[in-house]
Design an enzyme around this catalytic site. Structure first.
Site, PDB file in Angstrom:
ATOM      1  N   GLU A  52      63.601 -59.227 -30.562  1.00 51.00           N
ATOM      2  CA  GLU A  52      63.788 -58.089 -31.467  1.00 51.00           C
ATOM      3  C   GLU A  52      64.345 -58.537 -32.817  1.00 51.00           C
ATOM      4  O   GLU A  52      63.927 -58.057 -33.862  1.00 51.00           O
ATOM      5  CB  GLU A  52      64.728 -57.049 -30.842  1.00 51.00           C
ATOM      6  N   CYS A 207      48.249 -47.938 -36.464  1.00 48.92           N
ATOM      7  CA  CYS A 207      48.805 -47.093 -37.536  1.00 48.92           C
ATOM      8  C   CYS A 207      49.500 -47.988 -38.563  1.00 48.92           C
ATOM      9  O   CYS A 207      50.699 -47.893 -38.789  1.00 48.92           O
ATOM     10  CB  CYS A 207      49.767 -46.054 -36.959  1.00 48.92           C
ATOM     11  N   CYS A 214      42.383 -44.820 -37.265  1.00 44.91           N
ATOM     12  CA  CYS A 214      42.653 -43.534 -36.611  1.00 44.91           C
ATOM     13  C   CYS A 214      41.685 -43.250 -35.466  1.00 44.91           C
ATOM     14  O   CYS A 214      42.047 -42.562 -34.509  1.00 44.91           O
ATOM     15  CB  CYS A 214      42.591 -42.407 -37.637  1.00 44.91           C
ATOM     16  N   CYS A 217      43.049 -44.225 -32.200  1.00 44.47           N
ATOM     17  CA  CYS A 217      44.452 -43.852 -31.968  1.00 44.47           C
ATOM     18  C   CYS A 217      44.567 -42.792 -30.875  1.00 44.47           C
ATOM     19  O   CYS A 217      43.801 -41.822 -30.867  1.00 44.47           O
ATOM     20  CB  CYS A 217      45.051 -43.325 -33.267  1.00 44.47           C
ATOM     21  N   CYS A 223      47.185 -35.657 -34.927  1.00 45.14           N
ATOM     22  CA  CYS A 223      47.825 -36.216 -36.121  1.00 45.14           C
ATOM     23  C   CYS A 223      47.593 -35.348 -37.367  1.00 45.14           C
ATOM     24  O   CYS A 223      46.445 -35.095 -37.771  1.00 45.14           O
ATOM     25  CB  CYS A 223      47.285 -37.625 -36.364  1.00 45.14           C
TER      26      CYS A 223
HETATM   27  S1  SF4 Z   1      45.690 -40.811 -36.232  1.00 47.34           S
HETATM   28 FE1  SF4 Z   1      47.651 -40.617 -37.270  1.00 47.34          FE
HETATM   29  S2  SF4 Z   1      49.116 -41.709 -35.968  1.00 47.34           S
HETATM   30 FE2  SF4 Z   1      47.054 -42.347 -35.369  1.00 47.34          FE
HETATM   31  S3  SF4 Z   1      46.611 -44.193 -36.562  1.00 47.34           S
HETATM   32 FE3  SF4 Z   1      45.818 -42.449 -37.721  1.00 47.34          FE
HETATM   33  S4  SF4 Z   1      47.501 -41.895 -39.101  1.00 47.34           S
HETATM   34 FE4  SF4 Z   1      48.388 -43.173 -37.485  1.00 47.34          FE
END
Ligand code: SF4
Length: 383
Positions: A52, A207, A214, A217, A223
């Site tokens: 970390e 992200c 996205c 994601c 989102c």
């Molecule tokens: S959908 Fe939203 S949370 Fe997901 S990668 Fe894209 S900007 Fe980031």
């Protein structure tokens, strides 16, 4: 819709949105997240803590080259606590942000001195240790002790502010606290390790600050930033970093056997505690040192080294010393001391094979390994 602050209280009470988001993230982490990093698959707080700290402000690919080697030198917290600071800095050299290494060392000594050699499990106790902030404490507590507590470092702030449309100014401490409250409200009732790792993985792999991916994601349907096509607007932060510039002239005092003179830097400021070439104010002073030593200085090409807040322009000046040179006289000259005044013993001659035992900043290591060409001769013309 952007998130209103009072939603936090509602979420804390019901956890309804939290369970949906966290379940999606946990499932995604299990299938698509990172599982083979050398600090994963262990609950050993020493290994997790070390990773970390190394990963703060440093890419995974860079840390991979240091992590195992550091563990070979210091296999447990007791070994690290007992080591001299120079040995710790030497193993850290090149990773940058050297205050992390000094805090790492002090933290190990505190774990031994205050906690009997075992890392505490309580996030508040962890946070009381040098170099461990709230987010790092939460990560250690979650990964090693299964504690249900929220991380909220820079990557997580970016992810959460995008997915939730949190558009308060994160330069303000109050906004940071509110986002942290939201992060706490989003925590799942169980599987905290997978959830915490999922947040880290999402911020590191999909992200990302620029061009988030996205479509892959797990939160793409929820989102807010994606729905608004305003990913680049989050996180909102009004204060922008002002970059500065600093010019440093390095005196590279080299002897015939390859030894160079290195001085330990003060314990505060850049490269604190590391070993570095002596500095002088400008080329005129370097020229004066050369004249005092009877050596013609060779001005090498300057180069830039980028730090977070400023660009350093490093100007090395090579002085090849004859065997009978009085280096103490050089130091007196640099420090403006009289002939009888004692010189602080912060400098030493270091042979090439002794360098590894000293912590050297990365640009100095590179310079000594592959010196640049001499600069055009007129840079050192009298005047
Ligand atoms: S959908 Fe939203 S949370 Fe997901 S990668 Fe894209 S900007 Fe980031």
């Amino acid at each position: 819709m952007p998130v209103a602050p009072d939603r936090v209280a509602v979420w804390s009470a019901t956890e309804a949105p939290a369970s949906g988001l966290s379940a999606q993230l946990i499932a995604w982490q299990r299938q698509h997240g990172r599982h083979a990093l050398p600090w994963q698959g262990t609950r050993d707080p020493y290994r997790v803590w070390l990773s970390e700290i190394m990963l703060q402000q440093t890419q995974v690919t860079t840390v991979l080259g240091y992590y195992e080697r550091f563990l070979q030198h210091f296999p447990d917290v007791a070994a690290l606590a007992a080591a001299p600071q120079d040995a710790v800095l030497a193993q850290w050299a090149g990773l940058g942000y050297y205050s992390r290494a000094r805090n790492l060392h002090r933290c190990a000594q505190d774990v031994v001195g205050r906690f009997g050699g075992a890392f505490p499990s309580d996030p508040a106790d962890l946070e009381s240790l040098p170099g461990i902030g709230r987010s790092t404490a939460a990560a250690i507590a979650a990964f090693c002790f299964g504690r249900r507590t929220a991380i909220c470092d820079g990557n997580v702030r970016r992810v959460l502010s995008r997915v939730l449309g949190f558009d308060e100014d994160l330069a303000q401490a109050a906004a940071q606290r509110r986002l942290w409250d939201i992060a706490e409200a989003l925590l799942p009732a169980q599987d905290i390790e997978a959830y915490t790792q999922g947040l880290m993985d999402l911020g590191a792999t999909l992200c990302t600050p620029r061009r988030p991916d996205c479509e892959r994601c797990p939160w793409r349907d929820t989102c807010v930033a994606r729905a608004q096509q305003r990913q680049a607007d989050y996180p909102r932060r009004s204060r922008r970093l002002q970059r500065g510039r600093r010019d440093i002239v390095w005196l590279w005092l080299q002897e015939a056997d390859g030894a160079v003179w290195l001085c330990q830097r003060p314990q505060t400021g850049i490269w604190a505690g590391l070993w570095c070439l002596p500095e002088c104010d400008d080329l005129a002073q370097a020229r004066a040192v050369g004249a005092a030593l009877g050596v013609r200085p060779q001005v090498l090409a300057p180069f830039k080294h980028v730090l977070t807040h400023q660009d350093l322009w490093l100007q090395p000046v090579l002085l090849r010393l004859s065997p009978d040179v009085d280096v103490q006289a050089v130091e007196r000259h640099l420090r403006g001391l009289g002939p009888q005044e004692p010189v602080p013993a912060a400098c030493r001659r270091v042979l090439p094979h002794q360098r590894a035992a000293h912590g050297l900043p990365a640009p100095l290591q590179r310079l000594l390994e592959s010196p640049p060409q001499p600069a055009p001769a007129d840079l050192f013309s009298p005047g």
